[in-house]
Motif scaffolding. Structure first.
Motif, PDB file in Angstrom:
ATOM      1  N   LEU A 433       9.898  -9.769  -5.310  1.00 25.31           N
ATOM      2  CA  LEU A 433       9.578  -8.516  -4.625  1.00 25.31           C
ATOM      3  C   LEU A 433       8.075  -8.382  -4.416  1.00 25.31           C
ATOM      4  N   LYS A 434       7.312  -8.660  -5.435  1.00 25.78           N
ATOM      5  CA  LYS A 434       5.856  -8.570  -5.313  1.00 25.78           C
ATOM      6  C   LYS A 434       5.337  -9.564  -4.281  1.00 25.78           C
ATOM      7  N   LEU A 435       5.913 -10.765  -4.286  1.00 27.92           N
ATOM      8  CA  LEU A 435       5.481 -11.788  -3.339  1.00 27.92           C
ATOM      9  C   LEU A 435       5.817 -11.382  -1.906  1.00 27.92           C
ATOM     10  N   ALA A 436       7.016 -10.864  -1.682  1.00 30.74           N
ATOM     11  CA  ALA A 436       7.435 -10.471  -0.331  1.00 30.74           C
ATOM     12  C   ALA A 436       6.703  -9.227   0.159  1.00 30.74           C
ATOM     13  N   ALA A 437       6.141  -8.452  -0.762  1.00 26.85           N
ATOM     14  CA  ALA A 437       5.462  -7.206  -0.377  1.00 26.85           C
ATOM     15  C   ALA A 437       4.055  -7.435   0.149  1.00 26.85           C
ATOM     16  N   ARG A 438       3.562  -8.668   0.104  1.00 28.29           N
ATOM     17  CA  ARG A 438       2.177  -8.943   0.519  1.00 28.29           C
ATOM     18  C   ARG A 438       1.943  -8.481   1.955  1.00 28.29           C
ATOM     19  N   ASP A 439       0.821  -7.800   2.151  1.00 30.02           N
ATOM     20  CA  ASP A 439       0.397  -7.302   3.466  1.00 30.02           C
ATOM     21  C   ASP A 439       1.390  -6.315   4.080  1.00 30.02           C
ATOM     22  N   VAL A 440       2.361  -5.834   3.281  1.00 27.95           N
ATOM     23  CA  VAL A 440       3.374  -4.910   3.812  1.00 27.95           C
ATOM     24  C   VAL A 440       3.355  -3.579   3.064  1.00 27.95           C
ATOM     25  N   MET A 441       3.366  -3.640   1.749  1.00 24.83           N
ATOM     26  CA  MET A 441       3.413  -2.416   0.939  1.00 24.83           C
ATOM     27  C   MET A 441       2.841  -2.723  -0.437  1.00 24.83           C
ATOM     28  N   GLY A 442       2.569  -1.672  -1.186  1.00 26.32           N
ATOM     29  CA  GLY A 442       2.070  -1.833  -2.538  1.00 26.32           C
ATOM     30  C   GLY A 442       3.158  -2.317  -3.478  1.00 26.32           C
ATOM     31  N   GLU A 443       2.725  -2.915  -4.589  1.00 28.49           N
ATOM     32  CA  GLU A 443       3.696  -3.436  -5.553  1.00 28.49           C
ATOM     33  C   GLU A 443       4.571  -2.332  -6.131  1.00 28.49           C
ATOM     34  N   SER A 444       4.009  -1.142  -6.341  1.00 27.86           N
ATOM     35  CA  SER A 444       4.806  -0.051  -6.921  1.00 27.86           C
ATOM     36  C   SER A 444       5.940   0.345  -5.988  1.00 27.86           C
ATOM     37  N   ASP A 445       5.662   0.369  -4.679  1.00 25.88           N
ATOM     38  CA  ASP A 445       6.731   0.650  -3.713  1.00 25.88           C
ATOM     39  C   ASP A 445       7.790  -0.440  -3.759  1.00 25.88           C
TER      40      ASP A 445
END
Length: 723
Positions: A433-445
């Protein structure tokens, strides 16, 4: 003494003749079908042609089966060459001809029938008279005439009618003059005030001018129909689908028409409209029906998304996150691989795997389509790494493709994935999830999407918020290749020539993208009401919706301004709520005044509330006789209300299980949108407001479901607009 319309008997005779022609058409179709069934032999081509012909006959027989619906419901008299000559056309549910192929009834969708719905005193559209029939079964009970221009056809002289006036006559009533902006006002009111049956009926006999403009508008592009409660937007959209199929039979019948509804209760409610109009081949679905091979949670089941997760899953940025998640599964090896082969070894170096993956990403838009290329390149590199010239990629492939080592290499670089596998892995791993969230949303989201991983992807029951994500993932992945490496076209997303979406204001951006993905040519009819938007990402304007839909042509937005279904007294109360829920949006104007205004009853306490609801149901049953009644309440209160109704001896059903088939139905406020009943009891408005995001809008929806009587029962203080 009342005066009977002078042409009542003549029109009854004509209607009888029309039914005789209808029965003759049925008999002829049955004779032809019996002849084709008797001949079962012949070549393959002959059998194919016979089956195709038989299917056409069956379809025609289905069209001719009207059930209790009226065949003929009106007539227009068109001005001919001479002002004193008039050409009559009887308008009905479908076209019927006599034995000489002369038209007896004109299909309501035909161009010649348009003035029946659109003519006005200012724009008579070439007709001198419009006539509405009051029909029960095959019997003509009354006639209502509207006259245009100076030619009154000899009907209005004695009554002193002016141009554009309406002459109404009941079968046993007096001839009276009326003047209304509505077409066939008396017939319209009689239709509206007729008791609900638990399913939506067609309005083909009472379509009004502003509704007909929408129904007959051009097919191209996206048409938005904004309509408040009771304006008939749903049934107008369905009639538009039937009209487009009639007008553009080829190619629309092959391309298909798709109707998307908000929930299964709603689909059950509208399921008879299109068949009653002779169009039984339209796909009517909820979005979850368009995703195959997975199971979904039912409303109220444990394991549903949190509010934060459901909201995030509806946002458009989830599409970018899914793209990243797929890209993360297309990766070079982390270290060189050496495998024993024959008397030596074969090797796949990290730099070779990186080159293969980079080229595959560039060449293939969809992930699974690139798997065969990656396989072939891997076998080629392994073959080139050994010295035996007799060994090529084919031998390497046969040696390693079914081994654990060979599968491990390919799955590490480029695994074949289903949407469920991709999202199961993604949501079950905080690292992914953290990896896929790059440049898209924050890790908490991103971490709000985490849920414990199941032992098998087949055990996962997906939420309604996952539907659009699974579909988006399929769009990126594509279908899985078969054993021969080829792809089955049947596994692809099916597109449609026209799409109707109801209650579109509640769809999230991801769900709108999912619907748009099924549009073949950008032709869509979307209907809804911004004031009734209660979804997690409720739009503020139609621009917020249209940005996610096809834009090959400029969209058109048409509003319905007249409320036909809801009495004025009920709308007056509902509009006070709407003014707070959506300030600035105009409410529809009601054309009806009900027999009584809403009643508001306060229970002594929350514990006494269910028993008070049961008393109000019994009272409304006495007032409305055999009418359809609905108890609309917060979802959590339904079990207690059901117990109270049972204790009071009131037989009832549940909308989520039996639709609106019962005389009394418990309806969760979460699924009440789009439904209509004769009488409605709204329970605990303050709880509706507090339990649901955009709760004031949800209350507005609940208050606008009744066609005759409304009662509000509460123990807590009423919301401010209702006090």
């Amino acid at each position: 003494m009342t005066q009977q319309h002078p042409e009542l008997a003549e029109e009854q005779s004509y209607i009888d003749h029309a039914y005789e022609c209808l029965d003759a058409s049925k008999a002829a179709a049955l004779r032809i079908r019996n002849m084709t069934e008797a001949d079962q032999g012949g070549t393959f081509q002959a059998r194919y042609e016979r089956n195709t012909f038989d299917a056409a006959i069956v379809k025609r027989l289905e069209e001719l089966d009207l059930g209790d619906a009226a065949l003929v419901f009106g007539r227009i008299d068109r001005v001919a060459e001479s002002p004193d000559q008039f050409e009559p056309f009887h308008i009905g549910r479908l076209a019927i001809a006599d034995e000489d192929r002369e038209p007896v009834v004109v299909d309501w969708r035909a161009p010649v029938a348009e003035p029946f719905y659109r003519a006005t005193g200012r724009e008579p559209m070439g007709i001198a008279r419009r006539r509405h029939f009051v029909i029960e079964g095959r019997s003509l009970l009354g006639i209502e005439d509207e006259l245009f221009g100076d030619g009154h056809l000899g009907l209005g002289d004695d009554a002193g009618l002016s141009s554009g006036a309406s002459l109404r006559s009941e079968g046993d009533g007096a001839v009276v003059a009326a003047d209304s902006g509505l077409r066939g006002y008396s017939t319209l009111l009689a239709s509206i005030e007729r008791g609900r049956t638990g399913t939506l009926g067609d309005i083909v006999a009472t379509i009004q001018g502003e509704q007909d403009e929408i129904i007959r508008s051009p097919q191209q592009g996206v048409l938005v129909v904004q309509g408040g409660p009771g304006t008939g937007k749903t049934v107008v959209a369905l009639h538009r689908a039937a009209y487009l199929l009639y007008t553009h039979r080829f190619p629309l019948e092959d391309q298909g028409v798709l109707v998307i509804g908000p929930n299964r209760v709603f689909l059950r409610y509208i399921e008879r409209v299109l068949p009653s109009l002779g169009e039984a081949g339209v796909d009517q679905v909820v979005l979850a029906d368009l995703v195959r091979g997975v199971s979904f949670l039912r409303p109220g089941d444990d394991g549903d998304d949190s509010h934060a997760a459901a909201r995030l899953k509806g946002e458009e940025r989830m599409s970018e996150m899914i793209d990243n998640a797929v890209a993360d599964r297309e990766r070079p090896l982390r270290e060189d691989v050496v495998l024993p082969f024959g008397a030596g070894y074969v090797r796949l170096l990290v730099q070779d795997s990186a080159r293969i993956v980079k080229t595959a990403k560039r060449r293939f838009q969809r992930h699974n389509a690139g798997r065969r290329y990656v396989e072939n390149e891997v076998w080629g590199v392994l073959a080139a790494s050994q010295r035996d010239p007799e060994v090529g990629p084919r031998q390497i492939r046969e040696a390693f493709r079914h081994t654990d080592e060979g599968r491990a290499i390919l799955d590490a670089m480029w695994p074949v994935l289903t949407p469920a596998q991709l999202l199961h892995d993604l949501f079950g791993s905080k690292a992914l999830l953290k990896l896929a969230a790059r440049d898209v949303m924050g890790e908490s989201d991103a971490l709000t999407l985490f849920r414990p991983r199941s032992e098998s992807v087949d055990d996962v029951r997906w939420t309604m918020s996952d539907v659009a994500l699974l579909d988006d993932a399929f769009d990126v992945l594509g279908p899985k290749p078969g054993r021969d490496g080829k792809f089955d076209d049947a596994d692809e997303i099916r597109t449609f020539g026209h799409i109707v979406i109801d209650e579109v204001q509640d769809l999230t951006p991801m769900q709108l993208k999912m619907a748009a993905r099924r549009s073949l040519n950008g032709s869509m009819t979307i209907v809804g009401d911004i004031a009734q938007a209660t979804g997690p990402l409720a739009p503020d304007s139609w621009d917020d919706v249209l940005v996610h839909l096809p834009d090959r042509r400029a969209p058109r937005v048409i509003g319905l301004s007249v409320g036909y279904r809801i009495p004025g007294q009920i709308m007056e109360l509902a509009n006070k709520v709407a003014a707070v829920a959506t300030p600035g949006l105009r409410a529809p104007e009601s054309v009806r005044v009900g027999e009584a205004g809403p009643s508001i009853v306060r229970a002594g306490s929350l514990d006494e509330l269910p028993a008070e609801v049961a008393r109000q149901v019994a009272t409304m049953q006495e007032q409305l006789g055999g009418a359809s009644l609905g108890v609309v309440a917060p979802d959590s209160m339904l079990p207690d209300l059901s117990e109270a109704l049972t204790a009071a001896g009131i037989t009832h059903g549940s909308a989520t299980r039996t639709g609106l088939d019962s005389g009394v139905t418990l309806v969760p406020v979460s699924v009440v949108k789009g439904l209509e009943l004769d009488g409605v009891i709204v329970v605990e408005p303050s709880r509706i407001v507090s339990d649901i995001e955009h709760g004031m809008r949800a209350l507005y929806v609940a208050l606008t479901r009744s066609t005759q009587r409304l009662a509000v029962v509460h123990a807590d203080e009423l919301p401010e607009p209702m006090r």
